[in-house]
Design a protein around this motif. Structure first.
Motif, mmCIF file in Angstrom:
data_model
loop_
_atom_site.group_PDB
_atom_site.id
_atom_site.type_symbol
_atom_site.label_atom_id
_atom_site.label_comp_id
_atom_site.label_asym_id
_atom_site.label_seq_id
_atom_site.Cartn_x
_atom_site.Cartn_y
_atom_site.Cartn_z
ATOM 1 N N GLY A 393 39.986 33.382 46.275
ATOM 2 C CA GLY A 393 39.403 32.054 46.149
ATOM 3 C C GLY A 393 38.244 31.955 45.187
ATOM 4 N N THR A 394 38.013 32.988 44.402
ATOM 5 C CA THR A 394 36.914 32.969 43.446
ATOM 6 C C THR A 394 37.327 32.289 42.149
ATOM 7 O OG1 THR A 394 37.539 35.124 42.542
ATOM 8 C CG2 THR A 394 35.977 35.118 44.389
ATOM 9 N N VAL A 395 36.363 32.046 41.272
ATOM 10 C CA VAL A 395 36.650 31.401 39.989
ATOM 11 C C VAL A 395 37.644 32.222 39.175
ATOM 12 C CG1 VAL A 395 35.638 30.722 37.781
ATOM 13 C CG2 VAL A 395 34.445 30.187 39.909
ATOM 14 N N LEU A 396 37.453 33.531 39.151
ATOM 15 C CA LEU A 396 38.322 34.383 38.345
ATOM 16 C C LEU A 396 39.562 34.839 39.084
ATOM 17 C CD1 LEU A 396 35.649 36.649 36.575
ATOM 18 C CD2 LEU A 396 36.799 34.630 35.661
ATOM 19 N N GLY A 397 39.497 34.907 40.412
ATOM 20 C CA GLY A 397 40.643 35.378 41.174
ATOM 21 C C GLY A 397 40.979 36.818 40.855
#
Length: 512
Positions: A393-397
């Motif tokens: 679920g992070t910006v970079l995944g």
């Protein structure tokens, strides 16, 4: 290698002084009178010797600069495979910046180590030269293009901008395999690791006649500095670690969590400011909305090219925005613009964001030697390239770790010493620097490193990002450290003047 793959790799790997593509050693422009019958012959320039290496004059310059940096340049041959010294040789590109006129010259030069992995020291240094002003009054600065970078048998994967938008692991593995096939005609890719590079540095040290050297590393360059100090302790006078990568760290997917942590700190400057929050909302929530929208459906955008001013069409994708966010997070002055850019895009005004995405992508071209980068990362960190559920679920995944893991499957791997990932435990004097908002090497990395350096000291610079040697009064403290070789004696109170960059609420700047 496609531009999209190249962009993913660049934002995936630790970059120090990113974007510097300084003009390297070039011959002087031909004299307008050359060839005329009455032209006077030009006497050959006598080489200047430093130890056993003969140098000749050259000029180094940086992008967007009208001035050049006078230096002495040379090449120095080392074996590609040290187990086979009679085999293929690498001509290392070296620049020597002599100490200033007057005063006592000191015998221990400073070696600047560029980031990346994949940047060239000779090209990266010129924009940092003002930081070294005081140091250079009494000490030489030596720049060695690490093997595989710059003019030291550059390992650059060719561009394939026609390669479609496929950035799946299978496509990236195929691109890596193609690059291996091309580069293997001029290099054994197993022999371009950090361990090979520090052996080169020590050969250069011996050749110039220096009993000891000072190592200044930025980002990946801090790994080089630590490895050198570990293998050649008697030859190491001091180390400066700017935005440090701990020896114990395997790169893997450190990028996703570190970026999200840094963005939380940076975006909080807007969320805690009533005027900014009222105008732009919650920047992280707005970013999540934008990324979800673009993942579901990329947007065709008409934008003005930042370089040419021409009107162009482009496709704005989620991974491109994530890459831009990460690159801007390196620099607080740039990241202050992110909340406004994201808010505008969510309102359907994509043109500014698209123009900057394209400008960053164009600026990355040739900024990193991707072949050398993969030789280092795949040999030294390949085991850490794993997808993690908590990063989904992070910006970079997990796209970066999955893509790098796939490319490393196709890449030849060199040998790494068994203790490569052990912490540097040494009495060497060490100045360790971190930016509070660093999205790649957060302050906790510096805290870890100084635990095993009894003569080391950590400075965390308020509100700063990645690569902080030039921030505030840091150049003065750096010069004092070089002079006294005692980080503990430094008075860092001047760093308290550093302040946070207020977020832009319009394209004219922050709230007055």
């Amino acid at each position: 290698m496609s531009r999209k793959t190249r962009t993913i790799l660049v934002v995936a790997v630790i970059a120090g002084v990113f974007g510097y593509r300084a003009m390297q050693h070039k011959p002087d422009a031909p004299d307008a009178a050359a060839g005329k019958a009455d032209a006077a012959p030009v006497a050959p320039v006598e080489p200047v010797k430093l130890g056993s290496i003969a140098f000749t004059p050259c000029s180094l310059s940086a992008p967007m600069s009208r001035t050049s940096l006078e230096a002495q340049c040379a090449t120095f041959e080392v074996p590609e495979d040290r187990a086979n010294p009679a085999g293929r040789k690498i001509a290392l590109n070296i620049a020597w910046l002599q100490p200033g006129d007057g005063g006592e010259k000191l015998p221990d030069p400073v070696f600047f180590l560029a980031g990346g992995p994949g940047q060239a020291a000779v090209a990266s240094y010129p924009m940092l030269d003002p930081v070294f002003k005081e140091v250079r009054k009494r000490r030489s600065v030596i720049l060695v293009d690490q093997r595989g970078t710059g003019k030291s048998n550059l390992l650059a994967c060719g561009d394939d901008d026609d390669a479609a938008t496929d950035i799946s692991p299978a496509a990236m593995r195929a691109q890596a395999a193609q690059c291996v096939e091309t580069l293997s005609k001029k290099a054994d890719l197993r022999h371009y690791t950090t361990t090979d590079a520090i052996a080169d540095l020590d050969d250069v040290r011996k050749a110039i006649g220096a009993a000891q050297i000072n190592l200044v590393g930025v980002s990946y360059g801090t790994r080089v500095a630590q490895q050198y100090a570990m293998r050649y302790p008697a030859s190491t006078r001091s180390i400066v670690l700017d935005s440090v990568v701990p020896n114990t760290l395997q790169l893997g997917n450190i990028f996703a969590r570190n970026l999200d942590d840094a963005l939380a700190l940076q975006f909080a400057l807007c969320s805690k400011d009533p005027a900014c929050k009222d105008k732009l909302g919650d920047p992280r929530a707005e970013l999540d909305v934008l990324l979800a929208k673009l993942r579901a459906q990329p947007v065709e955008v008409s934008y003005r090219d930042a370089s040419s001013g021409e009107q162009k069409q482009g496709t704005l994708r989620a991974e491109s925005v994530a890459g831009l966010v990460r690159m801007y997070a390196y620099m607080p002055l740039a990241s202050a613009l992110l909340p406004k850019l994201i808010h505008e895009a969510n309102a359907g005004r994509y043109e500014n964001l698209m123009a900057l995405v394209q400008m960053v992508a164009d600026g990355m071209k040739d900024a990193m030697a991707m072949g050398m980068q993969l030789s280092v990362v795949c040999s030294e960190d390949g085991d850490g390239m794993v997808a993690r559920t908590e990063d989904a679920g992070t910006v970079l995944g997990n796209r970066m770790s999955e893509g790098l893991a796939a490319m490393c499957e196709a890449w030849p791997k060199g040998q790494v010493p068994a203790d490569f990932h052990e912490a540097l435990s040494s009495d060497v004097p060490a100045l360790v620097l971190e930016g509070e908002f660093d999205p790649v090497t957060p302050p906790r990395y510096g805290e870890e490193v100084v635990k095993t350096l009894p003569n080391g000291r950590l400075f965390v610079l308020r509100g700063q990002g990645h690569s902080v040697l030039g921030a505030g009064c840091m150049p003065k403290l750096f010069a004092q450290f070089m002079e006294k070789n005692d980080a503990g004696a430094l008075d860092g109170s001047c760093l308290e003047k550093l302040d946070y960059v207020a977020p832009f609420t319009s394209f004219n700047g922050a709230e007055p």
